[in-house]
Structure formats: C-alpha cells, structure tokens
Design an enzyme around this catalytic site. Structure first.
Site, mmCIF file in Angstrom:
data_model
loop_
_atom_site.group_PDB
_atom_site.id
_atom_site.type_symbol
_atom_site.label_atom_id
_atom_site.label_comp_id
_atom_site.label_asym_id
_atom_site.label_seq_id
_atom_site.Cartn_x
_atom_site.Cartn_y
_atom_site.Cartn_z
ATOM 1 N N CYS A 121 0.779 -1.245 0.000
ATOM 2 C CA CYS A 121 0.000 0.000 0.000
ATOM 3 C C CYS A 121 0.805 1.286 0.000
ATOM 4 O O CYS A 121 0.538 2.182 -0.799
ATOM 5 C CB CYS A 121 -0.933 0.021 1.203
ATOM 6 N N ARG A 128 5.435 -8.101 -1.114
ATOM 7 C CA ARG A 128 5.292 -6.978 -2.053
ATOM 8 C C ARG A 128 6.037 -5.740 -1.532
ATOM 9 O O ARG A 128 5.845 -5.328 -0.402
ATOM 10 C CB ARG A 128 3.807 -6.677 -2.293
HETATM 11 C C1 UDX Z 1 -0.786 -0.392 5.658
HETATM 12 C C2 UDX Z 1 -1.694 0.436 6.586
HETATM 13 O O1 UDX Z 1 -1.196 0.374 7.929
HETATM 14 C C3 UDX Z 1 -3.117 -0.071 6.512
HETATM 15 O O2 UDX Z 1 -3.971 0.728 7.317
HETATM 16 C C4 UDX Z 1 -3.557 -0.001 5.058
HETATM 17 O O3 UDX Z 1 -4.883 -0.407 4.904
HETATM 18 C C5 UDX Z 1 -2.627 -0.829 4.197
HETATM 19 O O4 UDX Z 1 -1.289 -0.363 4.335
HETATM 20 P P1 UDX Z 1 0.437 -2.752 5.793
HETATM 21 O O5 UDX Z 1 1.149 -2.321 4.547
HETATM 22 O O6 UDX Z 1 -0.192 -4.101 5.809
HETATM 23 O O7 UDX Z 1 -0.736 -1.714 6.143
HETATM 24 O O8 UDX Z 1 1.466 -2.713 7.013
HETATM 25 P P2 UDX Z 1 1.999 -1.602 8.048
HETATM 26 O O9 UDX Z 1 1.939 -2.191 9.392
HETATM 27 O O10 UDX Z 1 1.356 -0.301 7.858
HETATM 28 O O11 UDX Z 1 3.553 -1.517 7.661
HETATM 29 C C6 UDX Z 1 4.012 -1.003 6.418
HETATM 30 C C7 UDX Z 1 5.519 -0.961 6.387
HETATM 31 O O12 UDX Z 1 6.039 0.025 7.262
HETATM 32 C C8 UDX Z 1 6.188 -2.276 6.803
HETATM 33 O O13 UDX Z 1 7.277 -2.557 5.947
HETATM 34 C C9 UDX Z 1 6.642 -1.987 8.213
HETATM 35 O O14 UDX Z 1 7.703 -2.816 8.617
HETATM 36 C C10 UDX Z 1 7.043 -0.531 8.102
HETATM 37 N N1 UDX Z 1 7.037 0.199 9.379
HETATM 38 C C11 UDX Z 1 5.881 0.330 10.090
HETATM 39 C C12 UDX Z 1 8.217 0.784 9.850
HETATM 40 O O15 UDX Z 1 9.262 0.681 9.209
HETATM 41 N N2 UDX Z 1 8.173 1.487 11.013
HETATM 42 C C13 UDX Z 1 7.036 1.655 11.744
HETATM 43 O O16 UDX Z 1 7.079 2.330 12.781
HETATM 44 C C14 UDX Z 1 5.851 1.058 11.268
HETATM 45 P P1 ADP Z 2 -5.014 -7.285 -2.346
HETATM 46 O O1 ADP Z 2 -3.801 -7.211 -1.474
HETATM 47 O O2 ADP Z 2 -5.479 -5.932 -2.805
HETATM 48 O O3 ADP Z 2 -6.115 -8.104 -1.774
HETATM 49 P P2 ADP Z 2 -4.252 -9.513 -4.073
HETATM 50 O O4 ADP Z 2 -3.356 -9.497 -5.261
HETATM 51 O O5 ADP Z 2 -3.854 -10.266 -2.847
HETATM 52 O O6 ADP Z 2 -4.546 -7.986 -3.736
HETATM 53 O O7 ADP Z 2 -5.686 -10.072 -4.504
HETATM 54 C C1 ADP Z 2 -6.429 -9.628 -5.585
HETATM 55 C C2 ADP Z 2 -7.125 -10.835 -6.227
HETATM 56 O O8 ADP Z 2 -8.089 -10.353 -7.168
HETATM 57 C C3 ADP Z 2 -6.211 -11.777 -7.014
HETATM 58 O O9 ADP Z 2 -6.289 -13.079 -6.447
HETATM 59 C C4 ADP Z 2 -6.775 -11.746 -8.451
HETATM 60 O O10 ADP Z 2 -6.733 -13.021 -9.083
HETATM 61 C C5 ADP Z 2 -8.202 -11.327 -8.203
HETATM 62 N N1 ADP Z 2 -8.899 -10.732 -9.364
HETATM 63 C C6 ADP Z 2 -8.434 -9.839 -10.261
HETATM 64 N N2 ADP Z 2 -9.396 -9.503 -11.150
HETATM 65 C C7 ADP Z 2 -10.515 -10.200 -10.804
HETATM 66 C C8 ADP Z 2 -11.859 -10.285 -11.315
HETATM 67 N N3 ADP Z 2 -12.240 -9.581 -12.372
HETATM 68 N N4 ADP Z 2 -12.736 -11.122 -10.706
HETATM 69 C C9 ADP Z 2 -12.344 -11.853 -9.627
HETATM 70 N N5 ADP Z 2 -11.117 -11.801 -9.086
HETATM 71 C C10 ADP Z 2 -10.204 -10.993 -9.657
#
Ligand code: UDX
Ligand code: ADP
Length: 464
Positions: free
Chosen positions: A275, A345
C-alpha cells in the site's frame, strides 16, 4: 431491504480476511468470495490458506461451508448478490502513461465489466481495493454504459484499513469504517445498507459516511501520513548516526507528546508492503495531473527518503565488509515486508538482496513464512544487473536460521520476526566466518549481547 447475499470479487489479502470477518459477524448473510484464479480458490477451500494471517484460520474454519464460500463460479455469485465488493489487485502501472506511478485499473475495470455483463437485478457495488481518487466514477461509467434495462447500480467507496499481520484484529476492532456514496436518496439508502452490515459488530459512531471522493482520498491520505511518519523518523536516524544520538530515544521522547503519539515511529531499513509506496505514488500522480507540482514534490519526498534509507543500509553493509562482497556469503534473515505475513510486495529485503547480488555476494535467505518460489520470483522481477544464470547459483533459500547462517560473513536482518530475537547467537557465531557481522535493519536484537559474543554489529539510527 437488508443485505442477505454478499459477493466479493478478489480472494486476496483484502477480500479474503474482510469477507471472512463479515461472515463471522453476520451469520444470516451468505458471503461468497470469488477469484479468477482457480488455484487461489482451491487453497482457500483447503487446510492451507493462501495467505498467512494470525487468527484467520480459525475464522475461516468456523464459517466456511456455512455462510462463507470460496468459489470460481463468478457468474452465479454475482447473480445472487445484493452487494458486491470489488477487492481486486491495483498494481502500479508497469508501462504506458503514468508508468511506475499511476495505479493500473485494468483489474478494477475487468471486475466492473463482469458485473455489468452478468447482473440481472439491482446491485450495490462497493469499491474496496485501494484505488486513486475518482475510481468509483470509472466503475460507475462502465456499469451505466453497459446497464441492462431495469437494473440499477449504486457505487460506494469503502476503503480497507487492515494492516497485514494484524488484519483480523483490525477488522474486528476497526478504529473507523468509512463509507462514501452519492448524496441522493438512493445513494444514502445504499450507504445505510452497507452500514447495517458493519453495525453487526462496529459501533455506529465509528462508521463515518461522506462523499465518495472524500472517502477515496482519505484512504490515500491515511497511508501517505503513516508512511510520512516512518520516513520522518528514518531521516532522523541518519542524523542520529552522524551525531551519536539514539533514534529509539528520540522516537520515545517525541512519541510521548500526546499530539504526536508513539505509533509508526520505529526506524527501519525502510517501509514496504502493497500500500504505502503505491498509494503515495498515486497521490503524487494525481497532484501532477491536477497541476499541483509543489504538492506532488512534497509527497514524492516520502518515497525518496525511503529509497535513501534502503540505500544507506546496503552501503553500510558493503563498506563494513571492506568494500567488496565478491565471493562472500551473506545471510538474510527475513524476506517478508514485515513480521506475521508471508507477503513480500515491495519488501525492503528484495532491494537488499538485489544490491548484495549486484555487488557479487552469494546470499542465503531464511524467512519463516515466505515460500522459496516467491523469493526466486521476486528476485527475478527486480532489476538485477547480472543475468539470471549468473546470479541464481548465488542464491539459496533455507528452512532454518542456523543452516542459513553457517559459513556466512554477515547476517542482515530485514524483517522483525520475533524468532530472530532469541536465536542462539553464540552457536551461530561459532559457525560463521570471522570477522562476523550483524546488520540489524529492524533494531530488534540485543546488540550489547552480540558485541560480547564477538560480532561486529551495526544498526539503524545509533552508533554502537
Ligand atoms: C498499511 C496500513 O497500515 C493499513 O492501514 C492499510 O490499509 C494498508 O497499508 P500494511 O502495509 O499491511 O498496512 O502494514 P503496516 O503495518 O502499515 O507496515 C508497512 C511498512 O512500514 C512495513 O514494511 C513496516 O515494517 C514498516 N514500518 C511500520 C516501519 O518501518 N516502522 C514503523 O514504525 C511502522
Ligand atoms: P489485495 O492485497 O489488494 O487483496 P491480491 O493481489 O492479494 O490484492 O488479490 C487480488 C485478487 O483479485 C487476485 O487473487 C486476483 O486473481 C483477483 N482478481 C483480479 N481480477 C478479478 C476479477 N475480475 N474477478 C475476480 N477476481 C479478480
């Protein structure tokens, strides 16, 4: 009309856990999660779920086959549903206009087209994937242009705030649920229906409704601000290393200010995940498109500092190892972008591994939850200067940390897995080449204890 049947397009990190929790909390609603990938659906129906997420197994086991279904029959699931979540992937565009920055909406568009093709009754369509502002409008345009007579759609934005590794908890005890929709009687009614699903377990006061664009932008804004905190503390970690201050002490002191707060001030090798980078790049791209170059530059700096932090870390490794890694074995502990997930990712480990390979090192990797294939795939997809036949023999993946570190010149900790804290480092030291180095990119191990054993230790944001 209360919602009785929910379909979710996309069985990934967002769709899977979110719908599992909805099924758990709304036993009278039938929830069907579908995906284009038959393999992924088969895994959701097996004992080994496709994603590792603490607490998820129990939730899925308690609902699967009762009111929670994973299926490849996308058509039937759409036909039956009153409400459809779109939780498909939204990667950054790899080519064309906005390459490397704009979100690629082809999967969102594909999902909207399937819904339009199949639907024979009214649907509430909920955008859940992280999407750039105004994506709801694109979904709406596709649905309306392909609408069958008598079928009406309401498009809502309901961004997901779960963090991987704590997704179930984040879903069960969400700080807030955002629902954006049209300010029309039909729009307000759709918002109310989705809200009533969440009200099964989220207090009504925590369900915030707003217009669609505010909801979409709030998601990008929240992630951008969280990432900004990490880049801020990471930028200061460089100052700490130059002055002798300790970034953990600085973070603690700063975080005690209740206006600032203590979370997301953990200096690290850099943030990763699906994200943060994507959302900020989206924000930057939107700002440029809106002719707001100063705003675009401001947010771009959050990404730039993250790149700087990763480079600073690898440079430290190379310089400490006498400026040459050629012929040296480096052990990498952790490949996931953070602990408690198998997701890689945008993981900083990929950058670290790639840089060390480019420097001629052989690398040995251990991560408790990332599969070997994933590691090779990530490395193959990252831009490694040397051709695959040259670097591949220099990479091995191990199933335990002790065999992984054996014979290595250095250990590089890239993910903060708890198990790395209490390893038998005395044993590890005795099996390593000397001088033996530890580069702690997560500030998690006991540095003084390692120094006592004889390791040379370097970490982020403090001199040892
Ligand atoms: C994030 C947001 O927190 C979440 O609300 C949103 O919906 C999706 O993106 P996520 O990417 O799953 O979630 O993990 P997060 O816990 O936010 O960590 C992101 C990255 O920042 C990781 O690589 C983590 O190790 C790093 N991080 C986090 C730091 O380096 N330092 C910190 O203090 C916190
Ligand atoms: P996220 O972290 O946003 O959930 P992912 O890559 O883990 O993303 O998951 C997204 C999923 O959506 C994949 O498994 C992909 O195969 C699926 N997908 C993409 N396009 C379609 C679609 N048109 N209908 C149903 N599933 C789909």
């Amino acid at each position: 009309m209360p919602i009785k049947n929910i379909c979710c397009l996309g069985a990934g990190y967002v769709g899977g856990p979110t719908c599992s929790v909805i099924a758990l909390k709304c036993p009278e609603i039938k929830v069907t999660v579908v995906d284009l990938s038959k393999d992924r659906i088969a895994q959701w129906n097996s004992d080994k779920l496709p994603i590792y997420e603490p607490g998820l197994d129990d939730v899925v086991k308690s609902c699967r086959g009762k009111n929670l279904f994973f299926s490849s029959d996308i058509t039937s699931a759409i036909l039956e549903a009153d409400l459809i979540f779109i939780s498909v992937n939204t990667p950054t565009k790899a080519f064309g206009n906005g390459k490397g920055r704009a979100a690629d909406l082809k999967y969102v568009e594909g999902a909207a087209r399937i819904i339009a093709d199949v639907s024979k009754s009214d649907k509430i369509v909920v955008e859940k994937s992280t999407v750039p502002v105004r994506a709801a409008e694109s979904i709406s345009n596709i649905l309306i242009a392909n609408q069958r007579p008598g079928v009406a759609y309401q498009i809502l934005s309901n961004p997901e705030f779960l963090a991987e590794g704590s997704a179930i908890n984040d879903l069960l005890y969400a700080d807030r649920v955002l629902i954006g929709g049209e300010d029309t009687p039909a729009g307000r009614a759709a918002i109310e229906e989705l809200s009533s699903v969440y009200q099964h377990w989220i207090p009504k006061t925590n369900i915030v409704t707003m217009n669609t664009w505010s909801s979409e932008l709030s998601k990008l804004a929240a992630n951008a601000m969280l990432a900004q905190r990490i880049s801020s503390i990471n930028s200061l970690s460089a100052v700490c290393e130059a002055t002798g201050a300790d970034v953990s002490e600085v973070a603690r002191a700063v975080g005690l200010d209740s206006r600032i707060g203590s979370k997301f001030l953990q200096a690290s090798v850099g943030f990763g995940g699906s994200c943060f980078q994507k959302d900020i790049l989206n924000l930057v791209y939107i700002c440029e498109s809106l002719n707001l170059p100063e705003v675009a530059k401001y947010w771009q700096q959050v990404i730039d500092i993250n790149e700087y932090q990763k480079t600073r870390f690898t440079t430290k490794i190379i310089e400490s190892c006498f400026n040459t890694l050629s012929g040296k074995n480096i052990c990498i502990f952790g490949f996931a972008f953070k602990k408690n997930t198998g997701d890689t990712r945008e993981s900083p480990s990929i950058f670290v591994a790639k840089t060390l390979l480019d420097e001629g090192a052989s690398i040995r990797i251990y991560d408790p939850k990332v599969e070997q294939n994933q590691i090779y795939e990530d490395l193959a997809n990252s831009v490694i200067c040397t051709p695959p036949e040259e670097w591949r023999p220099r990479v091995s993946v191990h199933s335990d940390p002790y065999s992984c570190s054996e014979g290595c010149h250095a250990i590089v900790i890239c993910t903060e897995w708890d198990e790395f804290i209490n390893l038998d480092y005395q044993k590890i030291y005795s099996e390593m080449m000397k001088p033996a180095y530890v580069f702690d990119g997560r500030k998690i191990v006991d540095h003084q204890a390692l120094l006592k054993i004889g390791f040379h230790v370097q970490t982020i944001g403090m001199r040892l």
